[in-house]
Scaffold this motif. Structure first.
Motif, PDB file in Angstrom:
ATOM      1  N   THR A 205       0.845  -1.198   0.000  1.00 22.69           N
ATOM      2  CA  THR A 205       0.000   0.000   0.000  1.00 22.69           C
ATOM      3  C   THR A 205       0.879   1.247   0.000  1.00 22.69           C
ATOM      4  O   THR A 205       2.108   1.169   0.123  1.00 22.69           O
ATOM      5  N   TRP A 206       0.208   2.389  -0.093  1.00 22.10           N
ATOM      6  CA  TRP A 206       0.924   3.658  -0.064  1.00 22.10           C
ATOM      7  C   TRP A 206       1.658   3.835   1.269  1.00 22.10           C
ATOM      8  O   TRP A 206       2.779   4.325   1.313  1.00 22.10           O
ATOM      9  N   THR A 207       1.058   3.399   2.345  1.00 26.57           N
ATOM     10  CA  THR A 207       1.700   3.481   3.665  1.00 26.57           C
ATOM     11  C   THR A 207       2.946   2.610   3.712  1.00 26.57           C
ATOM     12  O   THR A 207       3.979   3.008   4.289  1.00 26.57           O
ATOM     13  N   ASP A 208       2.867   1.425   3.093  1.00 28.43           N
ATOM     14  CA  ASP A 208       4.047   0.551   3.040  1.00 28.43           C
ATOM     15  C   ASP A 208       5.193   1.242   2.311  1.00 28.43           C
ATOM     16  O   ASP A 208       6.370   1.129   2.717  1.00 28.43           O
ATOM     17  N   TYR A 209       4.869   1.941   1.240  1.00 28.70           N
ATOM     18  CA  TYR A 209       5.914   2.641   0.491  1.00 28.70           C
ATOM     19  C   TYR A 209       6.536   3.741   1.348  1.00 28.70           C
ATOM     20  O   TYR A 209       7.780   3.875   1.407  1.00 28.70           O
ATOM     21  N   LYS A 210       5.706   4.525   2.035  1.00 27.56           N
ATOM     22  CA  LYS A 210       6.232   5.619   2.859  1.00 27.56           C
ATOM     23  C   LYS A 210       7.138   5.072   3.961  1.00 27.56           C
ATOM     24  O   LYS A 210       8.164   5.688   4.286  1.00 27.56           O
TER      25      LYS A 210
ATOM     26  N   GLU B 165     -10.997  -4.668   0.773  1.00 24.58           N
ATOM     27  CA  GLU B 165     -10.999  -6.098   1.093  1.00 24.58           C
ATOM     28  C   GLU B 165     -11.310  -6.335   2.565  1.00 24.58           C
ATOM     29  O   GLU B 165     -11.926  -7.341   2.929  1.00 24.58           O
ATOM     30  N   MET B 166     -10.893  -5.407   3.407  1.00 24.05           N
ATOM     31  CA  MET B 166     -11.007  -5.596   4.845  1.00 24.05           C
ATOM     32  C   MET B 166     -12.312  -5.055   5.413  1.00 24.05           C
ATOM     33  O   MET B 166     -12.776  -5.528   6.450  1.00 24.05           O
ATOM     34  N   ASN B 167     -12.889  -4.067   4.772  1.00 26.13           N
ATOM     35  CA  ASN B 167     -14.088  -3.440   5.317  1.00 26.13           C
ATOM     36  C   ASN B 167     -14.908  -2.851   4.181  1.00 26.13           C
ATOM     37  O   ASN B 167     -14.353  -2.223   3.280  1.00 26.13           O
ATOM     38  N   LYS B 168     -16.208  -3.050   4.232  1.00 27.50           N
ATOM     39  CA  LYS B 168     -17.084  -2.542   3.171  1.00 27.50           C
ATOM     40  C   LYS B 168     -17.602  -1.136   3.468  1.00 27.50           C
ATOM     41  O   LYS B 168     -18.295  -0.553   2.636  1.00 27.50           O
ATOM     42  N   VAL B 169     -17.303  -0.617   4.626  1.00 27.01           N
ATOM     43  CA  VAL B 169     -17.620   0.778   4.950  1.00 27.01           C
ATOM     44  C   VAL B 169     -16.322   1.453   5.373  1.00 27.01           C
ATOM     45  O   VAL B 169     -15.756   1.146   6.427  1.00 27.01           O
ATOM     46  N   LEU B 170     -15.834   2.368   4.531  1.00 20.93           N
ATOM     47  CA  LEU B 170     -14.543   3.010   4.759  1.00 20.93           C
ATOM     48  C   LEU B 170     -14.750   4.450   5.206  1.00 20.93           C
ATOM     49  O   LEU B 170     -15.216   5.288   4.419  1.00 20.93           O
ATOM     50  N   PRO B 171     -14.407   4.788   6.434  1.00 21.50           N
ATOM     51  CA  PRO B 171     -14.543   6.165   6.916  1.00 21.50           C
ATOM     52  C   PRO B 171     -13.643   7.114   6.130  1.00 21.50           C
ATOM     53  O   PRO B 171     -12.521   6.758   5.759  1.00 21.50           O
ATOM     54  N   TYR B 172     -14.154   8.313   5.892  1.00 16.85           N
ATOM     55  CA  TYR B 172     -13.358   9.315   5.173  1.00 16.85           C
ATOM     56  C   TYR B 172     -12.039   9.596   5.896  1.00 16.85           C
ATOM     57  O   TYR B 172     -10.995   9.773   5.249  1.00 16.85           O
ATOM     58  N   ASP B 173     -12.083   9.655   7.219  1.00 19.49           N
ATOM     59  CA  ASP B 173     -10.870   9.986   7.973  1.00 19.49           C
ATOM     60  C   ASP B 173      -9.786   8.936   7.739  1.00 19.49           C
ATOM     61  O   ASP B 173      -8.603   9.273   7.585  1.00 19.49           O
ATOM     62  N   GLN B 174     -10.169   7.668   7.698  1.00 16.30           N
ATOM     63  CA  GLN B 174      -9.203   6.603   7.441  1.00 16.30           C
ATOM     64  C   GLN B 174      -8.639   6.708   6.031  1.00 16.30           C
ATOM     65  O   GLN B 174      -7.424   6.578   5.824  1.00 16.30           O
ATOM     66  N   LEU B 175      -9.505   6.943   5.060  1.00 15.55           N
ATOM     67  CA  LEU B 175      -9.060   7.062   3.671  1.00 15.55           C
ATOM     68  C   LEU B 175      -8.118   8.242   3.484  1.00 15.55           C
ATOM     69  O   LEU B 175      -7.094   8.133   2.791  1.00 15.55           O
ATOM     70  N   MET B 176      -8.446   9.387   4.099  1.00 10.04           N
ATOM     71  CA  MET B 176      -7.592  10.567   3.943  1.00 10.04           C
ATOM     72  C   MET B 176      -6.220  10.327   4.558  1.00 10.04           C
ATOM     73  O   MET B 176      -5.195  10.760   4.009  1.00 10.04           O
ATOM     74  N   GLN B 177      -6.176   9.594   5.674  1.00 10.25           N
ATOM     75  CA  GLN B 177      -4.893   9.291   6.298  1.00 10.25           C
ATOM     76  C   GLN B 177      -4.081   8.315   5.449  1.00 10.25           C
ATOM     77  O   GLN B 177      -2.876   8.509   5.238  1.00 10.25           O
ATOM     78  N   GLU B 178      -4.715   7.256   4.939  1.00 10.63           N
ATOM     79  CA  GLU B 178      -4.012   6.233   4.157  1.00 10.63           C
ATOM     80  C   GLU B 178      -3.558   6.760   2.802  1.00 10.63           C
ATOM     81  O   GLU B 178      -2.557   6.275   2.252  1.00 10.63           O
ATOM     82  N   LEU B 179      -4.277   7.736   2.246  1.00 10.80           N
ATOM     83  CA  LEU B 179      -3.971   8.230   0.902  1.00 10.80           C
ATOM     84  C   LEU B 179      -3.261   9.573   0.900  1.00 10.80           C
ATOM     85  O   LEU B 179      -2.961  10.112  -0.175  1.00 10.80           O
TER      86      LEU B 179
ATOM     87  N   GLU C  73     -11.167  16.605  -2.154  1.00  9.99           N
ATOM     88  CA  GLU C  73     -10.086  15.933  -2.882  1.00  9.99           C
ATOM     89  C   GLU C  73     -10.253  14.415  -2.812  1.00  9.99           C
ATOM     90  O   GLU C  73     -10.033  13.706  -3.792  1.00  9.99           O
ATOM     91  N   LEU C  74     -10.663  13.923  -1.637  1.00 11.02           N
ATOM     92  CA  LEU C  74     -10.868  12.487  -1.470  1.00 11.02           C
ATOM     93  C   LEU C  74     -11.993  11.987  -2.366  1.00 11.02           C
ATOM     94  O   LEU C  74     -11.840  10.968  -3.062  1.00 11.02           O
ATOM     95  N   GLU C  75     -13.126  12.682  -2.375  1.00  5.77           N
ATOM     96  CA  GLU C  75     -14.259  12.246  -3.181  1.00  5.77           C
ATOM     97  C   GLU C  75     -13.935  12.305  -4.670  1.00  5.77           C
ATOM     98  O   GLU C  75     -14.343  11.421  -5.441  1.00  5.77           O
ATOM     99  N   ASP C  76     -13.185  13.342  -5.091  1.00 13.19           N
ATOM    100  CA  ASP C  76     -12.763  13.424  -6.490  1.00 13.19           C
ATOM    101  C   ASP C  76     -11.879  12.242  -6.853  1.00 13.19           C
ATOM    102  O   ASP C  76     -12.001  11.673  -7.953  1.00 13.19           O
ATOM    103  N   PHE C  77     -10.990  11.853  -5.941  1.00 13.41           N
ATOM    104  CA  PHE C  77     -10.108  10.705  -6.205  1.00 13.41           C
ATOM    105  C   PHE C  77     -10.923   9.426  -6.322  1.00 13.41           C
ATOM    106  O   PHE C  77     -10.703   8.620  -7.242  1.00 13.41           O
ATOM    107  N   LEU C  78     -11.859   9.210  -5.392  1.00 14.02           N
ATOM    108  CA  LEU C  78     -12.659   7.993  -5.415  1.00 14.02           C
ATOM    109  C   LEU C  78     -13.511   7.907  -6.674  1.00 14.02           C
ATOM    110  O   LEU C  78     -13.657   6.827  -7.270  1.00 14.02           O
ATOM    111  N   ILE C  79     -14.057   9.045  -7.098  1.00  8.42           N
ATOM    112  CA  ILE C  79     -14.923   9.041  -8.293  1.00  8.42           C
ATOM    113  C   ILE C  79     -14.092   8.913  -9.566  1.00  8.42           C
ATOM    114  O   ILE C  79     -14.319   8.018 -10.395  1.00  8.42           O
TER     115      ILE C  79
END
Length: 259
Positions: A73-78, A105-119, A126-132
């Motif tokens: 993942t991106w976190t692994d790279y960092k 794969e791990m969760n079917k409901v992904l909180p925005y805060d988690q996604l913003m931190q991981e990405l 910006e997050l919603e634009d990326f997802l779309i």
């Protein structure tokens, strides 16, 4: 062309290319593969013998990059950026897309805060634009953006390459599922047998009741018939009941005065 067919054609292309190159000449191909906007599976490329020969060479870093895109993942790279080549913008985008797939794969409901931190995204827009634009339009995920609950509800996510050891875990999970299914099937069959047995007992009980009712009916009918015949015999016996006309035809006795 659907995404699965396109993936298969791209995999064949890069596998064939890697098979014809020497290990020392593979690093540009690895950069191209990990930058391609439509390729999201890399295990087949990893399995090419000449790619495996990169291990322990001066270009082994590119083998690590390929492994990162296959399973990381991106976190692994960092966390390992000091030991890996710097990624080009297309690789960064690709790795973030793959990160979304891993999270899905791990969760079917992904909180925005988690996604913003991981990405490494700084705001919801910006997050919603990326997802779309980079995920849903690419066909790798489908889902619903819930701004009120601040989460992404995953309805579909493309699968990533299996990590080392993951196949064994999947086989064990499937084996456990099959065992549970077998036990459930046995339980269902036993319940069906029990239901059939109870049905037969119910039928027998109903038959016994019906037979008893018929016996009672016959008994009552027989008693009524006997009673009726008894009355007939009483009224038909001579002297039993005097006929009224016979009584009228008899001469009346004269009464003599008492002296």
């Amino acid at each position: 062309m659907d995404i699965e067919q396109k993936q298969a054609e791209l995999i064949d292309h890069f596998v064939n290319q890697a098979s014809t190159l020497k290990a020392s000449a593979l690093w540009p191909l690895i950069i191209e593969a990990t930058s391609h906007p439509s390729l999201f599976a890399f295990s087949e490329i990893l399995s090419v013998p000449t790619v495996a020969e990169l291990q322990g060479t001066e270009n082994s870093l590119y083998l690590d990059v390929l492994r990162l895109f296959a399973h990381g993942t991106w976190t692994d790279y960092k966390n390992n950026a000091g030991h890996l080549p710097q990624l080009v913008p297309d690789q960064v985008l690709k790795l973030k897309q793959l990160t979304v797939l891993t999270l899905a794969e791990m969760n079917k409901v992904l909180p925005y805060d988690q996604l913003m931190q991981e990405l490494d995204v700084t705001n919801v827009r910006e997050l919603e634009d990326f997802l779309i634009n980079e995920c849903m339009y690419a066909g790798i995920v489908r889902g619903k953006l819930d701004q009120l609950r601040r989460c992404f509800e995953v309805q579909f996510a493309a699968g990533r390459d299996l990590r080392p050891g993951q196949l064994g875990n999947m086989l064990q999970t499937l084996s456990n599922w099959l065992a549970t299914s077998d036990n459930l099937l046995v339980s269902i069959q036993e319940k069906i047998k029990w239901a059939d047995s109870m049905s037969e007992l119910d039928k027998k009980h109903r038959k016994d009741v019906d037979d008893r009712v018929e016996e009672v009916k016959k008994s009552l009918s027989l008693k009524a018939d006997i009673d009726f015949r008894g009355h007939e015999e009483i009224y038909s016996e001579p002297g039993g009941v005097m006929d009224y006309e016979e009584d009228r035809s008899r001469p009346k006795r004269r009464r003599h005065p008492m002296s």
